[in-house]
Design an enzyme around this catalytic site. Structure first.
Site, mmCIF file in Angstrom:
data_model
loop_
_atom_site.group_PDB
_atom_site.id
_atom_site.type_symbol
_atom_site.label_atom_id
_atom_site.label_comp_id
_atom_site.label_asym_id
_atom_site.label_seq_id
_atom_site.Cartn_x
_atom_site.Cartn_y
_atom_site.Cartn_z
ATOM 1 N N TYR A 66 0.858 -1.192 -0.152
ATOM 2 C CA TYR A 66 -0.055 -0.273 0.189
ATOM 3 C C TYR A 66 0.968 1.259 0.070
ATOM 4 C CZ TYR A 66 -3.794 3.334 1.435
ATOM 5 O OH TYR A 66 -4.503 4.074 1.676
ATOM 6 N N LYS A 112 1.185 4.298 -2.871
ATOM 7 C CA LYS A 112 0.919 5.765 -2.511
ATOM 8 C C LYS A 112 2.216 6.625 -2.792
ATOM 9 C CE LYS A 112 -3.336 4.683 -1.642
ATOM 10 N NZ LYS A 112 -4.532 4.970 -2.572
#
Length: 340
Positions: free
Chosen positions: A224, A228
């Site tokens: 994740y 990002k």
């Protein structure tokens, strides 16, 4: 900008006036040395304030592609069309509802149907297209339908995102691929579909939802964090290409970095317990959406930090401080499973 120059002028005036400016005789029970110290402190405070304001002015100018004026008057919201990925529920649905409030027609790309939170008035401006954004073919098919039904979109909000709760060694490769396809690779597909029309009209706004994880990698959420931080690089590169390859600085870009927000991701047991252990306060999806839509309506580019303002500066801190910050978040994500 005007305030900045006023502050600079005030600093110069105070500097030239000298300590007698503060010598009010008996009205101030201060010694001459104290008056000089106070005067010097005011000088430095005013100088630092002027520097801070001047820096803010330069930041806004840079975010506006070195253009002095915005083209807000060229936007007619009732004629604009917005595409929102993952717009059926959560933050995406809140964004769609707020865009519709301004009269903007919205095309929602999602595999899930629209939530029941949409009113009949909103549904007159909301158009649902079932689309698996991990498929370039699906996105192209949806884009063709949108252009045929509504016209070429001028606003693209890449909101869709999922999370996993696995360590690097435990991560199933199919989960890893799906997360990268949704959180990152889909942005290439949507931008390739919708940016050409924006360039032709020299008007558009591309917005993506990243996270404070862009700046701090989390244990058991490395995938994740990777997507990002990659989104931040994507947007920096997109800005450069808009300015220097397509000669189209008028197109706005915004990347949004929310702190932990109430959503399907934070509702997962693997995240919920960890957030509770550090006493994290979750943002409301409504508040995140409000900031995003406000940015669109203002026709501004930039980076929205919806959390501690120091977050983008973490990488500039000494290594030991960076590591302490990462250590403090090490147990937020625990357990195994997909959180989206």
């Amino acid at each position: 900008m005007i305030r900045c120059f006023i502050l600079i002028a005030a600093y110069i005036a105070l500097h030239r006036a000298g300590p007698p400016l503060l010598n009010f005789g008996d009205s101030l029970p201060l010694t001459w040395a104290q008056i000089k110290t106070l005067h010097r402190g005011l000088q430095w405070s005013l100088a630092l304030w002027a520097i801070y304001d001047f820096n803010s002015m330069l930041n806004r100018w840079a975010e506006n592609r070195w253009l002095f004026q915005t083209d807000k008057r060229t936007w007619n919201w009732e004629q604009e069309i917005a595409v929102v990925t993952g717009g059926s529920q959560g933050i995406g649905a809140c964004v769609v509802k707020k865009l519709a409030f301004h009269g903007i027609n919205c095309a929602v790309l999602d595999v899930a149907p629209l939530s029941e939170s949409f009113t009949n008035d909103e549904l007159r401006l909301v158009h649902y297209y079932r689309c698996d954004i991990t498929s370039h073919t699906d996105i192209h098919r949806a884009a063709e339908a949108i252009r045929s039904d509504l016209g070429p979109p001028s606003i693209l909000v890449n909101n869709a995102g999922i999370g996993n709760a696995y360590t690097i060694l435990d991560m199933p490769m199919e989960n890893l691929r799906r997360l990268f396809e949704i959180n990152l690779l889909s942005h290439w597909s949507t931008v390739q579909e919708f940016l050409p029309d924006m360039i032709a009209k020299k008007k558009g706004h591309i917005m993506s939802v990243a996270s404070l994880a862009s700046f701090v990698s989390l244990a058991a959420a490395v995938d994740y964090s990777c997507t990002k931080s990659a989104l931040l690089a994507f947007h920096e590169g997109l800005v450069q290409e808009l300015k220097h390859r397509y000669k189209c600085p008028q197109i706005k870009t915004t990347i949004v970095h929310p702190n932990w927000t109430k959503s399907a991701i934070t509702a997962h047991p693997a995240i919920q317990a960890g957030l509770k252990s550090i006493g994290a306060k979750l943002l409301e999806a409504e508040d995140v959406a409000e900031a995003m839509v406000k940015q669109v309506i203002a026709a501004r580019s930039g980076q929205l930090i919806l959390g501690p303002s120091i977050s983008p500066k973490i990488r500039a801190l000494p290594t030991w401080l960076q590591e302490l910050i990462r250590d403090s978040q090490a147990n937020v994500v625990s357990g195994n499973g997909s959180t989206g």
